[in-house]
Scaffold this active site. Structure first.
Site, short mmCIF file in Angstrom:
data_model
loop_
_atom_site.label_atom_id
_atom_site.label_comp_id
_atom_site.label_asym_id
_atom_site.label_seq_id
_atom_site.Cartn_x
_atom_site.Cartn_y
_atom_site.Cartn_z
N GLY A 151 -13.43 -2.66 0.55
CA GLY A 151 -12.91 -2.27 -0.75
C GLY A 151 -11.54 -2.91 -0.97
O GLY A 151 -10.94 -3.47 -0.05
N CYS A 152 -11.08 -2.81 -2.23
CA CYS A 152 -9.79 -3.46 -2.56
C CYS A 152 -8.63 -2.71 -1.92
O CYS A 152 -7.77 -3.34 -1.28
CB CYS A 152 -9.64 -3.57 -4.07
SG CYS A 152 -10.12 -2.10 -4.99
N TYR A 153 -8.58 -1.39 -2.05
CA TYR A 153 -7.49 -0.64 -1.37
C TYR A 153 -7.56 -0.88 0.14
O TYR A 153 -6.53 -1.15 0.77
CB TYR A 153 -7.60 0.86 -1.65
CG TYR A 153 -7.18 1.31 -3.03
CD1 TYR A 153 -5.93 0.99 -3.55
CD2 TYR A 153 -8.04 2.08 -3.81
CE1 TYR A 153 -5.54 1.44 -4.81
CE2 TYR A 153 -7.66 2.53 -5.07
CZ TYR A 153 -6.41 2.21 -5.56
OH TYR A 153 -6.04 2.66 -6.81
N SER A 156 -5.92 -4.04 1.18
CA SER A 156 -4.45 -4.03 1.03
C SER A 156 -3.77 -3.14 2.06
O SER A 156 -2.58 -3.27 2.30
CB SER A 156 -4.07 -3.58 -0.39
OG SER A 156 -4.18 -2.17 -0.50
#
Ligand SMILES: NC(=O)c1ccc[n+]([C@@H]2O[C@H](COP(=O)([O-])OP(=O)(O)OC[C@H]3O[C@@H](n4cnc5c(N)ncnc54)[C@H](OP(=O)(O)O)[C@@H]3O)[C@@H](O)[C@H]2O)c1
Length: 339
Positions: A151-153, A156
């Site tokens: 996922g994007c979170y 990061s």
């Protein structure tokens, strides 16, 4: 390499189409969308009009069996749950799959049910999937038939945290993360919460305290730590189209050289830019790119380490990372089509 994108009309799918149309080794043979079937890519996305291919390639609503005959590697940019249903026939046909959804990121189907509220549609395939974070699982991705892009979170948050967890220099019981995300992170769906007037000039936390992405973040942190890790995560929606900032607050268990640890982990990584202690990340420096920018500061007053990252949720957070995995799986230069 003959390649198809299923779910090409969504935000992640559109970003894949952008990257694949410019990729020197890709022949984009199929793009699917139910609502735009029969129309060309250039009609729906005029910004791609300059690509000859976009003027001729039409959206279709082909089923997975038809797609298996048209592509060697298929990208799935579909909602979770549905992605697993599409994967099964592709897997059986021997096609390699890069899934952008959450369906194959978790190793334990019970955790999937706990966080996604439904039984896993293809639990037998869970053990076959490789978590698509190239900086951590590069070798396995090269050989994988099924890659589950993070996922994007999680992208990061995991890239900053994993080297620190491995070196055992932080208190694993006190990891606190605050993230800010642009609105494309929610997908191209029509929901009141994401209308312009609801998001513009406004910011809000959501998914507190148990956002779905915690499941994969904690899974990967626990593997790295070799013990269960639980952390605090508060995501926020902010009035941007694209971009994520994550700020990670950590209690130091010793007094290590943080720069040395990050350099050791990432100095040779093409898409990790270490900003050091002097510069702080900013989404405007990464939007439209596949980079993650990492900065850090030790707060001498509190003895806490603050690590900060910036990514584009649609590129390093999704589709760019998927193309990075695609390059590895295909034996191409890892940066092909991404710089
Ligand atoms: N957006 C992000 O920043 C981001 C980041 C990381 C991961 N992801 C993941 O990537 C996936 C796609 O996200 P997104 O943001 O691009 O979503 P989206 O904008 O809502 O797009 C969803 C796509 O799926 C297609 N679709 C929906 N239901 C379908 C069905 N029943 N049969 C066939 N096609 C169907 C839609 O096409 P039609 O309606 O035209 O058929 C559309 O192309 C999701 O699993 C998401 O969690 C997204």
């Amino acid at each position: 390499m003959k390649t198809a994108v299923i779910g090409a009309s969504g935000y992640a799918g559109e970003e894949l189409v952008r990257l694949l149309l410019s990729h020197p080794q890709v022949d984009l043979t199929a793009v699917t969308s139910r609502q735009f079937a029969g129309q060309t890519v250039a009609q729906i996305f005029p910004r791609f009009f300059h690509h000859q291919k976009a003027q001729t390639l039409k959206f279709s609503d082909f089923n997975p069996k038809q797609l298996a005959a048209m592509a060697e590697i298929v990208f799935l940019a579909l909602p979770h749950g549905l992605a697993a249903e599409f994967t099964q026939p592709l897997w059986e046909a021997g096609v390699r799959v890069i899934d952008l959804s959450a369906d194959f990121r978790l190793r334990d189907p019970h955790i999937y049910k706990e966080f996604y509220g439904q039984a896993h549609p293809a639990p037998d395939l869970l053990g076959q999937a490789v978590y698509g974070l190239p900086e951590i699982y590069r070798k396995k991705i090269c050989a994988a038939q099924l890659v589950a892009c993070p996922g994007c979170y999680p992208t990061s948050i995991l890239l900053p945290l994993l080297p620190l967890v491995r070196k055992k220099i932080i208190d694993l019981r006190r990891i606190i993360v605050t993230s800010l995300s642009g609105v494309t992170g929610a997908g191209r769906k029509v929901e009141t919460d994401y209308l312009f007037a609801e998001c513009n000039e406004s910011m809000r936390p959501y998914g507190v305290p148990k956002h779905r992405h915690l499941s994969e973040i904690e899974q990967e942190l626990s593997i790295a730590a070799n013990e269960p890790v639980v952390m605090q995560f508060t995501p926020h929606l902010v009035p941007l189209n694209r971009g994520i900032i994550s700020t990670i607050s950590l209690d130091l268990a010793s007094n290590p050289d943080i720069g040395l640890i990050f350099n050791h982990a990432y100095a040779n990584e093409p898409f990790v830019r270490l900003l050091g202690e002097e510069r702080l990340p900013d989404t405007k420096d990464v939007v439209g790119t596949n980079f993650i920018d990492l900065g850090w500061k030790v707060d001498q007053r509190t003895n806490r380490l603050i690590v900060m990252s910036a990514i584009d949720n649609l590129t390093k957070g999704t589709s760019g990372q998927a193309v990075q995995c695609f390059n590895l799986m295909s034996g191409f230069d890892e940066t092909a089509g991404l710089l």
